[in-house]
Every structure is written in C-alpha cells, then in structure tokens.
Motif scaffolding. Structure first.
Motif, PDB file in Angstrom:
ATOM      1  N   PRO A   6     -43.470  49.033  21.092  1.00 14.80           N
ATOM      2  CA  PRO A   6     -43.420  49.755  22.372  1.00 14.80           C
ATOM      3  C   PRO A   6     -43.772  48.883  23.569  1.00 14.80           C
ATOM      4  CG  PRO A   6     -44.599  51.029  20.710  1.00 14.80           C
ATOM      5  CD  PRO A   6     -44.375  49.668  20.129  1.00 14.80           C
ATOM      6  N   GLU A   7     -44.505  47.775  23.328  1.00 12.91           N
ATOM      7  CA  GLU A   7     -44.932  46.920  24.435  1.00 12.91           C
ATOM      8  C   GLU A   7     -43.812  46.043  24.967  1.00 12.91           C
ATOM      9  OE1 GLU A   7     -45.551  44.471  20.718  1.00 12.91           O
ATOM     10  OE2 GLU A   7     -45.687  46.579  21.314  1.00 12.91           O
ATOM     11  N   GLY A   8     -42.698  45.907  24.219  1.00 14.98           N
ATOM     12  CA  GLY A   8     -41.541  45.196  24.731  1.00 14.98           C
ATOM     13  C   GLY A   8     -41.347  43.802  24.167  1.00 14.98           C
ATOM     14  N   THR A   9     -40.230  43.181  24.560  1.00 15.79           N
ATOM     15  CA  THR A   9     -39.827  41.877  24.028  1.00 15.79           C
ATOM     16  C   THR A   9     -40.779  40.764  24.448  1.00 15.79           C
ATOM     17  OG1 THR A   9     -37.503  42.576  24.066  1.00 15.79           O
ATOM     18  CG2 THR A   9     -37.936  40.219  23.894  1.00 15.79           C
ATOM     19  N   ASP A  10     -41.190  40.760  25.731  1.00 19.20           N
ATOM     20  CA  ASP A  10     -42.064  39.681  26.200  1.00 19.20           C
ATOM     21  C   ASP A  10     -43.354  39.637  25.395  1.00 19.20           C
ATOM     22  OD1 ASP A  10     -40.170  39.039  28.089  1.00 19.20           O
ATOM     23  OD2 ASP A  10     -41.199  40.036  29.748  1.00 19.20           O
ATOM     24  N   ALA A  11     -43.930  40.790  25.116  1.00 22.17           N
ATOM     25  CA  ALA A  11     -45.175  40.835  24.353  1.00 22.17           C
ATOM     26  C   ALA A  11     -44.950  40.382  22.918  1.00 22.17           C
ATOM     27  CB  ALA A  11     -45.761  42.247  24.379  1.00 22.17           C
ATOM     28  N   MET A  12     -43.802  40.745  22.334  1.00 28.29           N
ATOM     29  CA  MET A  12     -43.493  40.296  20.976  1.00 28.29           C
ATOM     30  C   MET A  12     -43.417  38.772  20.932  1.00 28.29           C
ATOM     31  SD  MET A  12     -40.026  40.866  18.689  1.00 28.29           S
ATOM     32  CE  MET A  12     -39.112  39.686  19.704  1.00 28.29           C
ATOM     33  N   LEU A  13     -42.735  38.169  21.910  1.00 25.41           N
ATOM     34  CA  LEU A  13     -42.623  36.715  21.945  1.00 25.41           C
ATOM     35  C   LEU A  13     -43.980  36.054  22.172  1.00 25.41           C
ATOM     36  CD1 LEU A  13     -39.342  36.418  24.043  1.00 25.41           C
ATOM     37  CD2 LEU A  13     -39.606  35.906  21.604  1.00 25.41           C
ATOM     38  N   ALA A  14     -44.815  36.685  23.000  1.00 25.80           N
ATOM     39  CA  ALA A  14     -46.138  36.122  23.275  1.00 25.80           C
ATOM     40  C   ALA A  14     -46.981  36.054  22.007  1.00 25.80           C
ATOM     41  CB  ALA A  14     -46.848  36.944  24.343  1.00 25.80           C
ATOM     42  N   ILE A  26     -32.168  40.803  28.972  1.00 22.06           N
ATOM     43  CA  ILE A  26     -32.980  39.595  28.949  1.00 22.06           C
ATOM     44  C   ILE A  26     -32.927  38.987  30.339  1.00 22.06           C
ATOM     45  CG2 ILE A  26     -32.524  39.179  26.504  1.00 22.06           C
ATOM     46  CD1 ILE A  26     -30.643  36.868  27.421  1.00 22.06           C
ATOM     47  N   GLY A  27     -33.828  38.051  30.604  1.00 22.14           N
ATOM     48  CA  GLY A  27     -33.869  37.388  31.897  1.00 22.14           C
ATOM     49  C   GLY A  27     -34.652  36.094  31.811  1.00 22.14           C
ATOM     50  N   PRO A  28     -34.979  35.496  32.950  1.00 24.63           N
ATOM     51  CA  PRO A  28     -35.719  34.230  32.948  1.00 24.63           C
ATOM     52  C   PRO A  28     -37.037  34.297  32.180  1.00 24.63           C
ATOM     53  CG  PRO A  28     -34.806  34.657  35.126  1.00 24.63           C
ATOM     54  CD  PRO A  28     -34.566  35.889  34.314  1.00 24.63           C
ATOM     55  N   ARG A  29     -37.743  35.421  32.252  1.00 28.81           N
ATOM     56  CA  ARG A  29     -39.001  35.537  31.506  1.00 28.81           C
ATOM     57  C   ARG A  29     -38.749  35.491  30.001  1.00 28.81           C
ATOM     58  NH1 ARG A  29     -41.522  40.675  34.774  1.00 28.81           N
ATOM     59  NH2 ARG A  29     -41.739  39.650  36.814  1.00 28.81           N
ATOM     60  N   THR A  30     -37.630  36.071  29.583  1.00 35.52           N
ATOM     61  CA  THR A  30     -37.274  36.005  28.165  1.00 35.52           C
ATOM     62  C   THR A  30     -37.080  34.560  27.737  1.00 35.52           C
ATOM     63  OG1 THR A  30     -36.035  38.053  28.564  1.00 35.52           O
ATOM     64  CG2 THR A  30     -35.802  37.028  26.397  1.00 35.52           C
ATOM     65  N   ALA A  31     -36.379  33.795  28.563  1.00 33.24           N
ATOM     66  CA  ALA A  31     -36.150  32.390  28.249  1.00 33.24           C
ATOM     67  C   ALA A  31     -37.473  31.647  28.094  1.00 33.24           C
ATOM     68  CB  ALA A  31     -35.295  31.743  29.337  1.00 33.24           C
TER      69      ALA A  31
END
Length: 298
Positions: free
Chosen positions: A177-185, A252-257
C-alpha cells in the motif's frame, strides 16, 4: 469543461499541462498535488457539495489523477448534499482500491459526469513500445519480465499492487500500500546516518536500520548481494487485471529511476499501453545516467 479530482504527486500537473484550457483543479484535503495550485479543496464528506459546485461551474468531464490515502469518514463533517451518498461511500471504503475507485466512478457517472482517464486527457503520458534508453535489456530480461508479469497479475487479482522487483527466478519484493518508491527503498543497501541526520524517533529508526541490515545479510547469504548483483534484475510494473483504467493507472517517473538505481536493479520493464511515464525526458535521462534500461513491453 474538465475538472481534475487531484491527489498527490506530479500526475495532476502533467494532465493539466496537456490541456488547451486550464481545468478546474479540485484537491482532496491533505493530498495536495505537486506543482499545481488547486482551485478548491474538498473533503470526501463533502462529495455531494463538490459535485453541485462542479455542475454550477459548467464541468461535464472529470479526471481522477494522483495518489490518495484511504480516508476515514467523519460523520460530523457531512454536508446535506452528501448525506444520501453515505451508504455507498461506506460500502466503497470497505472494498479494495480498485473496487472503491469503481464505486466512486459510478457515483460521478450517476450525477451525469463523464469520467476521463488521465492517459486519455494526456495521451503523451503513454510511451510507445520498445526500449527508450541507451542501455538495452540483457538476454535474461525476457524471462524476468514474464515472471514479473505473472507476479503482478497474481497480486492485481487480489487488489494488492501493481509492481514487483525480480532478479533471475527470484521475487525480491512486491509493492504494498505504501507504493513503488517505498518498495524500492527497502531494496537499497542501508546507509549510516551522517551529521544532522539524526532521526526524530530513534526507536523507529533503529528498528528500520536493523531490518535493512538483516535484509542485506539475507541477500548476501543467498548469493544475491555483492557487486555482481549491483546491476541485475528489474522493476516490473503493469495495471491490475481487468481494472477500470480510468483511475489508478500505474506510472513511473524520475523518482522511480532513482529508486531503481539505488536498489541495484538493471532496469525497468513496463506494460505497453498500461503504464504512464511522467516527465519522460527526465526519466529516460536519469536511467541513462545510471546505465539502466527502460523497456516498454508490448
């Protein structure tokens, strides 16, 4: 006239910028969009009043765009126009994300509004199929992408997410639920705090650091850590099966990259026609700087 029901992030600004005439921007309270000033802010408990305001201003189309956290309904904040909607709103909030959005779309359509998808209002957000970066996917990428597609389809069928991280035949992480950025972190190696980085809650910070260290140790013990893993694996992102694509289409966007690079992955694979790329030039440039690939998989 178009109105944006805007949440957090840069998607509302991107949709607004694509319009010949500035849309009416309505932000859900506590979920202000980035780079875009709302014309009005509303609470979910005032949805009925909001729809009356939109009609009075000549709005005929509505676009739901941006991220929101599931709100709690405060019965004391209800306006008269929203009272008849309470049973439907209550039932909607008991559903998963996709079910709740379908219910909201049904309410808007029931009031005579045409609900327009973000990628319909801003078609340029959907990139063409193919590899958009200088770096190319390796020979292992096709198998990893197929596994990613299976995992995301399985998650999506349970209304649980739209992204995962894959390395070889291993699922490194699933979006929550926290999203993609948190998963990558969570996949990024832990970093010791520098001067001025002391946490506001040392107990939470210590717990987070311990989790990161243990996760890194587990990767090392399983042979997944180290320099050779620094550029292996991928982020896979796609819509949920059978979701209503007028809302919550992944992006996706620059933060995803940046997150993919920090997580030690080799690149990104997204479903063609199913994932938006925000600020495409900046996103591709960030991936190119890191030597990562972006494959829009058809």
């Amino acid at each position: 006239m178009l109105a944006l029901i805007a949440g957090e992030g840069t998607l509302p600004a991107a949709v607004a910028a694509a319009q010949a005439r500035r849309p009416l921007v309505c932000a859900l309270r506590g979920h202000a969009p980035e780079g875009l000033t709302p014309d009005l802010t509303f609470r979910l408990e005032q949805l009925g009043g909001l729809m009356a305001t939109l009609k009075a201003q000549g709005v005929t189309q509505v676009c739901l765009c941006g991220g929101v956290r599931r709100p709690e309904i405060d019965l004391g904040a209800l306006d008269d126009a929203t009272l008849p909607l309470v049973p439907r709103l209550r039932d909607a909030l008991r559903l998963g994300d996709d079910g709740a959005l379908r219910a909201l779309i049904a309410i808007l359509e029931g009031e005579g509004f045409a609900v327009v998808a973000a990628h319909e209002a801003a078609p340029g957000l959907l990139p063409p199929a193919g590899v958009l970066t200088a770096a190319r996917p390796g020979p292992e990428t096709d198998a990893e992408a197929r596994l990613g597609a299976e995992v995301v389809a399985e998650m999506g069928a349970a209304d649980q997410g739209q992204a995962c991280a894959i390395r070889g035949d291993r699922v490194l992480a699933r979006e929550g639920p926290e999203g993609t950025d948190a998963m990558l972190a969570r996949l990024a190696p832990p970093q010791a705090p520098g001067p001025g980085d002391a946490p506001g809650d040392p107990f939470s910070w210590a717990a987070d650091m311990m989790g990161d260290v243990l996760g890194g140790a587990a990767d090392w013990l399983s042979g997944q850590g180290g320099e050779e893993a620094a550029r292996a694996g991928l982020l896979y992102k796609a819509p949920k099966p059978d979701q209503d694509r007028r809302a919550d289409l992944p992006a996706i966007g620059p933060r995803t990259a940046e997150g993919v690079a920090a997580a030690g992955l080799a690149g990104v694979v997204i479903e063609a026609g199913g994932v938006m790329v925000l600020d495409r030039d900046a996103t591709v440039a960030a991936l190119d700087r890191a030597g990562l690939f972006l494959w829009v998989r058809g």
